[in-house]
Write an enzyme that holds these catalytic residues in place. Structure first.
Site, PDB file in Angstrom:
ATOM      1  N   SER A  80     -43.321  60.686  22.466  1.00  0.00           N
ATOM      2  CA  SER A  80     -43.126  60.408  24.000  1.00  0.00           C
ATOM      3  C   SER A  80     -43.778  59.566  24.714  1.00  0.00           C
ATOM      4  CB  SER A  80     -42.775  61.901  24.923  1.00  0.00           C
ATOM      5  OG  SER A  80     -43.885  62.320  24.343  1.00  0.00           O
ATOM      6  N   THR A 183     -44.473  64.160  28.447  1.00  0.00           N
ATOM      7  CA  THR A 183     -46.205  63.598  28.734  1.00  0.00           C
ATOM      8  C   THR A 183     -46.950  65.049  28.486  1.00  0.00           C
ATOM      9  OG1 THR A 183     -43.998  63.033  30.766  1.00  0.00           O
ATOM     10  CG2 THR A 183     -46.690  63.485  30.817  1.00  0.00           C
ATOM     11  N   THR A 201     -46.669  58.780  29.881  1.00  0.00           N
ATOM     12  CA  THR A 201     -45.244  59.136  29.404  1.00  0.00           C
ATOM     13  C   THR A 201     -44.725  57.862  28.995  1.00  0.00           C
ATOM     14  OG1 THR A 201     -43.578  60.241  29.270  1.00  0.00           O
ATOM     15  CG2 THR A 201     -44.668  59.613  31.616  1.00  0.00           C
ATOM     16  N   ARG A 211     -35.820  53.323  34.970  1.00  0.00           N
ATOM     17  CA  ARG A 211     -35.983  54.012  35.369  1.00  0.00           C
ATOM     18  C   ARG A 211     -37.872  54.361  35.472  1.00  0.00           C
ATOM     19  NH1 ARG A 211     -38.470  59.004  33.519  1.00  0.00           N
ATOM     20  NH2 ARG A 211     -37.364  60.978  34.601  1.00  0.00           N
ATOM     21  N   THR A 234     -45.023  67.908  33.780  1.00  0.00           N
ATOM     22  CA  THR A 234     -44.158  67.477  32.211  1.00  0.00           C
ATOM     23  C   THR A 234     -42.253  67.860  33.077  1.00  0.00           C
ATOM     24  OG1 THR A 234     -44.245  67.068  29.955  1.00  0.00           O
ATOM     25  CG2 THR A 234     -44.276  69.568  30.548  1.00  0.00           C
ATOM     26  N   GLY A 235     -41.887  67.222  31.523  1.00  0.00           N
ATOM     27  CA  GLY A 235     -40.091  67.520  31.914  1.00  0.00           C
ATOM     28  C   GLY A 235     -40.340  66.909  33.221  1.00  0.00           C
TER      29      GLY A 235
HETATM   30  N1  ASP Z   1     -42.550  63.536  33.368  1.00  0.00           N
HETATM   31  C1  ASP Z   1     -41.864  62.928  32.136  1.00  0.00           C
HETATM   32  C2  ASP Z   1     -40.727  62.082  33.100  1.00  0.00           C
HETATM   33  O1  ASP Z   1     -39.710  62.288  33.048  1.00  0.00           O
HETATM   34  C3  ASP Z   1     -41.172  63.802  31.486  1.00  0.00           C
HETATM   35  C4  ASP Z   1     -41.768  63.896  30.224  1.00  0.00           C
HETATM   36  O2  ASP Z   1     -42.939  64.715  30.734  1.00  0.00           O
HETATM   37  O3  ASP Z   1     -41.485  64.357  28.966  1.00  0.00           O
HETATM   38  O4  ASP Z   1     -40.734  60.788  33.054  1.00  0.00           O
END
Ligand code: ASP
Length: 321
Positions: A80, A183, A201, A211, A234-235
């Site tokens: 990731s 991330t 990330t 994106r 994160t997320g």
């Molecule tokens: N926050 C990250 C993103 O939206 C994704 C992740 O945390 O894995 O790119």
């Protein structure tokens, strides 16, 4: 309503509109000689080790967070982040990162290709330019001009999985609450009591080409205010961007929320927009200047790594969604 852990030294003033602003005149206590490192997910353990080595040698929080997340960026098994990150829908690994120091300086890169350490490019943007953010081809050109090497970041494993995703003709990315592609945000306090943060990330797997998520956006994926605290996210980045997530958590702590309540409230802001339910994950970590730690996530599965008082441990977070 939950009892808030109001900061005793703060004073509350009412503004004409009727909203309440809380100013911390002599804000949260500065604690020296007690370094702390806090990171997202299990890859945070090795990031913390590297960051703490720097702090134990009297290094700055800024050097510590950069060094910490570089470990994850260089690790091909962390799919990731950096090398070995899962690609976008077209098979390109595109990276996002940002860094912020205790003076409020910030640097960021987004949609960067072929450079293993976007966090160090972000730091160079902060140091060498008066810009905050460079993206895409411009970010890559800047990196190459500043001594970074071009390299292929798509490992055989991530390529295989991407090809499988294409064969399955999936219309969805592989994002899910328990997926292991997340991330790294690392937050640190050094021996001087100063804070810094870094976030890096490869973003959501198989995302649309172009994106960019929350991770390189100052105030979304990361925010540091040396008077108050440092926060990382994160997320699903789109939701964090729409709520200015990390900035929100810092501002809530400024108003007197504990680090924990501030993280929970930021998650709840997102949940309320989803009528309390969501099939995506969000996680926050917060390190208040006095060393108080907060965390929250929508779903079970989120983990954070905390290194303090000679112990580096991984903790599970119970989701509140
Ligand atoms: N926050 C990250 C993103 O939206 C994704 C992740 O945390 O894995 O790119």
């Amino acid at each position: 309503m939950k009892r808030r852990d109001f900061i005793k030294t703060g004073t509350i003033s009412l503004v004409a509109s009727g909203s309440i602003l809380t100013q911390c005149d002599s804000p949260i206590k500065k604690v020296k000689n007690n370094p702390i490192v806090l990171s997202t997910w299990d890859h945070g353990i090795s990031a913390n080790n590297s960051a703490m080595d720097i702090l134990n040698n009297n290094g700055t929080a800024l050097d510590a967070v950069e060094s910490g997340v570089r470990v994850t960026e260089a690790d091909p098994s962390s799919q990731s982040v950096g090398l070995g990150g899962r690609p976008d829908q077209d098979g390109h690994v595109t990276l996002d990162a940002c860094i912020m120091d205790s003076d409020g300086n910030a640097g960021s890169v987004a949609f960067l290709r072929d450079i293993k350490h976007p966090i160090s490019v972000a730091r160079k943007v902060m140091k060498l330019t008066d810009h905050v953010m460079l993206v895409g081809a411009g970010a890559k050109r800047f990196a190459l001009e500043n001594g970074f090497q071009e390299e292929n970041l798509l490992t055989d494993k991530s390529k295989e999985e991407w090809l499988q995703w294409k064969r399955d003709n999936s219309v969805k990315d592989s994002w899910g609450p328990n997926d292991e592609h997340d991330t790294i945000s690392t937050l640190a306090r050094d021996n001087e009591g100063n804070l810094s943060g870094a976030c890096t990330t490869s973003g959501l797997a198989y995302k649309l080409h172009g994106r960019v998520g929350d991770s390189p956006i100052i105030g979304a994926g990361l925010y540091v205010d040396n008077e108050i605290g440092a926060v990382g996210a994160t997320g699903k980045g789109e939701e964090v961007i729409k709520t200015c997530g990390s900035f929100l958590v810092v501002e809530l702590m400024r108003q007197g929320y504990s680090a924990m309540d501030a993280c929970e409230e930021a998650v709840n802001r997102i949940l309320r927009k989803q009528s309390g339910k969501s099939d995506f994950q969000i996680g926050y970590i917060a390190l208040r200047k006095d060393g108080q730690v907060g965390f929250s996530a929508i779903h079970d599965g989120f983990q954070y790594a905390l290194y303090k008082k000679n112990e580096n441990k991984l903790y599970d977070v119970k989701g509140i969604g």
